[in-house]
Design an enzyme around this catalytic site. Structure first.
Site, PDB file in Angstrom:
ATOM      1  N   ASP A  41      56.752  32.240  34.193  1.00 11.69           N
ATOM      2  CA  ASP A  41      55.407  31.667  34.088  1.00 11.69           C
ATOM      3  C   ASP A  41      54.406  32.749  33.674  1.00 11.69           C
ATOM      4  O   ASP A  41      53.550  32.526  32.817  1.00 11.69           O
ATOM      5  CB  ASP A  41      55.002  31.044  35.438  1.00 11.69           C
ATOM      6  CG  ASP A  41      53.625  30.411  35.373  1.00 11.69           C
ATOM      7  OD1 ASP A  41      53.492  29.365  34.735  1.00 11.69           O
ATOM      8  OD2 ASP A  41      52.676  30.988  35.946  1.00 11.69           O
TER       9      ASP A  41
ATOM     10  N   GLY B 113      46.440  25.826  41.770  1.00 12.42           N
ATOM     11  CA  GLY B 113      45.904  24.816  42.682  1.00 12.42           C
ATOM     12  C   GLY B 113      45.119  23.758  41.926  1.00 12.42           C
ATOM     13  O   GLY B 113      44.714  23.946  40.779  1.00 12.42           O
TER      14      GLY B 113
ATOM     15  N   LYS C 227      52.156  32.973  30.117  1.00 13.76           N
ATOM     16  CA  LYS C 227      50.698  33.169  30.073  1.00 13.76           C
ATOM     17  C   LYS C 227      50.360  34.432  29.286  1.00 13.76           C
ATOM     18  O   LYS C 227      49.381  34.470  28.535  1.00 13.76           O
ATOM     19  CB  LYS C 227      50.150  33.274  31.495  1.00 13.76           C
ATOM     20  CG  LYS C 227      50.239  31.958  32.258  1.00 13.76           C
ATOM     21  CD  LYS C 227      50.025  32.155  33.746  1.00 13.76           C
ATOM     22  CE  LYS C 227      50.025  30.826  34.474  1.00 13.76           C
ATOM     23  NZ  LYS C 227      50.086  30.981  35.935  1.00 13.76           N
TER      24      LYS C 227
ATOM     25  N   ILE D   3      39.940  31.228  36.009  1.00 13.54           N
ATOM     26  CA  ILE D   3      39.250  32.381  35.396  1.00 13.54           C
ATOM     27  C   ILE D   3      39.114  32.157  33.888  1.00 13.54           C
ATOM     28  O   ILE D   3      40.128  31.951  33.211  1.00 13.54           O
ATOM     29  CB  ILE D   3      40.022  33.706  35.622  1.00 13.54           C
ATOM     30  CG1 ILE D   3      40.445  33.853  37.083  1.00 13.54           C
ATOM     31  CG2 ILE D   3      39.182  34.892  35.192  1.00 13.54           C
ATOM     32  CD1 ILE D   3      41.268  35.110  37.349  1.00 13.54           C
TER      33      ILE D   3
ATOM     34  N   GLU E 151      55.545  26.102  40.369  1.00 10.97           N
ATOM     35  CA  GLU E 151      56.073  25.205  39.341  1.00 10.97           C
ATOM     36  C   GLU E 151      57.122  24.298  39.979  1.00 10.97           C
ATOM     37  O   GLU E 151      57.700  24.641  41.012  1.00 10.97           O
ATOM     38  CB  GLU E 151      56.740  26.018  38.225  1.00 10.97           C
ATOM     39  CG  GLU E 151      55.814  26.970  37.504  1.00 10.97           C
ATOM     40  CD  GLU E 151      54.648  26.266  36.853  1.00 10.97           C
ATOM     41  OE1 GLU E 151      54.870  25.394  36.012  1.00 10.97           O
ATOM     42  OE2 GLU E 151      53.496  26.590  37.198  1.00 10.97           O
TER      43      GLU E 151
ATOM     44  N   GLY F  61      50.964  23.401  46.448  1.00 12.30           N
ATOM     45  CA  GLY F  61      50.786  22.954  45.056  1.00 12.30           C
ATOM     46  C   GLY F  61      50.585  24.090  44.071  1.00 12.30           C
ATOM     47  O   GLY F  61      50.077  23.881  42.978  1.00 12.30           O
TER      48      GLY F  61
ATOM     49  N   VAL G 177      47.145  18.643  39.044  1.00  9.28           N
ATOM     50  CA  VAL G 177      46.010  18.952  38.159  1.00  9.28           C
ATOM     51  C   VAL G 177      45.332  17.669  37.678  1.00  9.28           C
ATOM     52  O   VAL G 177      44.099  17.563  37.675  1.00  9.28           O
ATOM     53  CB  VAL G 177      46.470  19.806  36.949  1.00  9.28           C
ATOM     54  CG1 VAL G 177      45.288  20.171  36.071  1.00  9.28           C
ATOM     55  CG2 VAL G 177      47.168  21.066  37.430  1.00  9.28           C
TER      56      VAL G 177
ATOM     57  N   LYS H  28      51.352  25.747  29.850  1.00  5.50           N
ATOM     58  CA  LYS H  28      51.509  27.110  29.335  1.00  5.50           C
ATOM     59  C   LYS H  28      52.871  27.358  28.690  1.00  5.50           C
ATOM     60  O   LYS H  28      52.959  28.021  27.658  1.00  5.50           O
ATOM     61  CB  LYS H  28      51.214  28.148  30.436  1.00  5.50           C
ATOM     62  CG  LYS H  28      51.943  27.959  31.767  1.00  5.50           C
ATOM     63  CD  LYS H  28      51.083  27.300  32.828  1.00  5.50           C
ATOM     64  CE  LYS H  28      51.924  26.757  33.950  1.00  5.50           C
ATOM     65  NZ  LYS H  28      51.570  27.279  35.228  1.00  5.50           N
TER      66      LYS H  28
ATOM     67  N   GLU I 209      42.354  26.658  28.313  1.00  5.39           N
ATOM     68  CA  GLU I 209      41.889  27.683  29.254  1.00  5.39           C
ATOM     69  C   GLU I 209      42.649  27.624  30.586  1.00  5.39           C
ATOM     70  O   GLU I 209      42.947  28.656  31.194  1.00  5.39           O
ATOM     71  CB  GLU I 209      40.389  27.501  29.508  1.00  5.39           C
ATOM     72  CG  GLU I 209      39.737  28.595  30.320  1.00  5.39           C
ATOM     73  CD  GLU I 209      39.804  29.964  29.637  1.00  5.39           C
ATOM     74  OE1 GLU I 209      39.132  30.162  28.645  1.00  5.39           O
ATOM     75  OE2 GLU I 209      40.557  30.834  30.120  1.00  5.39           O
TER      76      GLU I 209
HETATM   77  N1  HSE Z   1      52.796  28.168  39.144  1.00  8.67           N
HETATM   78  C1  HSE Z   1      51.598  28.679  38.574  1.00  8.67           C
HETATM   79  C2  HSE Z   1      51.180  29.895  39.377  1.00  8.67           C
HETATM   80  C3  HSE Z   1      50.532  27.631  38.583  1.00  8.67           C
HETATM   81  O1  HSE Z   1      51.677  30.056  40.487  1.00  8.67           O
HETATM   82  O2  HSE Z   1      50.359  30.678  38.918  1.00  8.67           O
HETATM   83  C4  HSE Z   1      49.299  27.998  37.824  1.00  8.67           C
HETATM   84  O3  HSE Z   1      49.571  28.255  36.480  1.00  8.67           O
END
Ligand code: HSE
Length: 418
Positions: free
Chosen positions: A195, A297, A199, A130, A184, A181, A17, A99, A123
């Site tokens: 994950d 990504g 979120k 999004i 995690e 990429g 990122v 996150k 965001e």
């Molecule tokens: N590992 C996370 C996913 C990366 O696959 O959504 C983006 O937050």
């Protein structure tokens, strides 16, 4: 009032990122934002940027009075928390994509924003490209939000797509997600649904003003899904997705969870493939709206960070309107779920957990049943995650009243299943 503040950025992290953001900013000169220094963990690596930009000393950025924005896109939760809190206390605005760190420390970070008056934007931390957080915060600034459902993890969606469409095995699909990429650094965070629930914890705060730690939200990932489950999905002309869901019930409270779900072909989420994410929002008058975009990504995530940086030019802050300006809603356990449960033949069916049974099947290897469970049966036990058991929600899984369900009731005794 200063309207277009010049932004001098201290960037933490130059991975997928961070480097993406560096490139994206180079292509956006109109933003009037420059990266002054980048703090990285390891010095001396060959990086595609001027070496004098890099330091391994976090204080060089955090104590630089010229730096007015800290952008934090590192991997580790503890150091990310320290960077973000120090930056806010030092009078800097912050953009973060961490996150896990945000979700696990949400109450403390809310308090710190209040105390310092500084802005913390994130965001990129949910659904990457999004703009879902800002939409929930600004556009849905009312209490008419009926439900929000989404695919919020790109890696698991990528893995499921490749398994279903290309017959790739789980391990190869995961490896591909890592190479691209999306995953995690600890892929268990993706695969086991952590994950997604991190979120979801952030999104329900902005959707309903509900502040819940990720560990308090019922969750599972895709690690238990079997080939035989995929076959059942195909027979029903459905696909399996990892779906995060929150829905306002008639009792005025909210049902929320992150679980694998069978998705019908005419569901908007069925359209979401590979690393894309999708969110369906249902509100009082607008009916359904569908947000769709890349959820993982380098550039897609950097684009959301960029948008947050741009918003800081006009001193944008989240107001947490649902929490502070409306009556925040609460989560409820008082509902039922229509579920599919499959298990090895050697394991007895957990029939005592079910209110009703609608369908069951058994073959040489595995058996499954479909029926209605009280949500508390998931909350109060782990049987559905153990012994090779796989639990997948049926489409439209929430059943509010057992009266409706009872009409369809076929008791386990009548069915003769022992
Ligand atoms: N590992 C996370 C996913 C990366 O696959 O959504 C983006 O937050």
């Amino acid at each position: 009032m200063e309207t277009h503040k010049k932004l001098t950025i201290g960037l933490f992290g130059f991975g997928v990122v961070g480097e993406g953001l560096y490139r994206v900013l180079q292509q956006t000169p109109s933003l009037n934002a420059t990266i002054k220094r980048v703090c990285v963990k390891h010095a001396g690596r060959d990086r595609n940027a001027p070496p004098e930009l890099f330091t391994t000393d976090k204080d060089v950025l955090l104590n630089d009075p010229e730096i007015n924005v800290i952008v934090e896109v590192i991997n580790e939760t503890g150091p990310a928390y320290e960077i973000v809190t120090t930056a806010l206390k030092n009078g800097k605005d912050v953009v973060s994509a961490s996150k896990k760190m945000l979700a696990e420390n949400f109450p403390a970070l809310l308090a710190l924003q209040e105390e310092t008056g500084k802005s913390l934007l994130y965001e990129a931390s949910a659904c990457a490209s999004i703009p879902v957080i800002r939409n929930l915060e600004e556009y849905y600034d009312n209490d008419l939000l009926h439900s929000i459902r989404g695919i919020v993890n790109g890696s698991t969606n990528f893995i499921l797509t490749r398994m279903f469409e290309d017959n790739l095995d789980f391990k190869s699909a995961l490896l591909l997600a890592q190479q691209l990429g999306f995953a995690e650094s600890d892929p268990a965070l993706d695969v086991e649904g952590w994950d997604a629930v991190n979120k979801w914890s952030l999104l329900i705060a902005h959707a309903y003003g509900i502040i819940k730690a990720p560990g308090e939200i019922i969750r599972n990932g895709i690690q238990h899904i079997k080939l035989s489950d995929a076959t059942v999905a195909q027979e029903k002309n459905q696909s399996i997705k990892l779906v995060a869901q929150a829905q306002k019930l008639q009792n005025g409270k909210v049902a929320a969870f992150v679980l694998p779900q069978f998705v019908k072909q005419d569901d908007h989420l069925a359209f979401v493939r590979n690393e894309y994410n999708g969110v369906v929002i249902e509100s009082g008058f607008a009916d359904k709206q569908f947000f769709y975009g890349k959820g993982a990504g380098s550039f897609p995530t950097a684009s959301a960070v960029l948008s947050d940086i741009a918003a800081l030019r006009y001193q944008y802050r989240y107001e947490y309107k649902k929490k502070y300006h409306h009556k925040p809603l609460e989560l409820t356990d008082d509902f039922y779920l229509r579920v599919y449960v499959s298990m090895d033949n050697a394991i007895p069916l957990p029939k005592e957990q079910f209110e009703t049974l609608e369908e069951w099947h058994s073959d040489a290897e595995r058996k499954y049943l479909i029926g209605i469970l009280p949500f508390l049966a998931l909350k109060n036990g782990n049987w559905w995650k153990e012994n090779n058991t796989s639990l997948i929600l049926m489409p439209d899984p929430i059943v509010e009243s057992m009266e409706v369900a009872k009409l369809k009731k076929i008791s386990l005794e009548l069915a003769g299943i022992s």
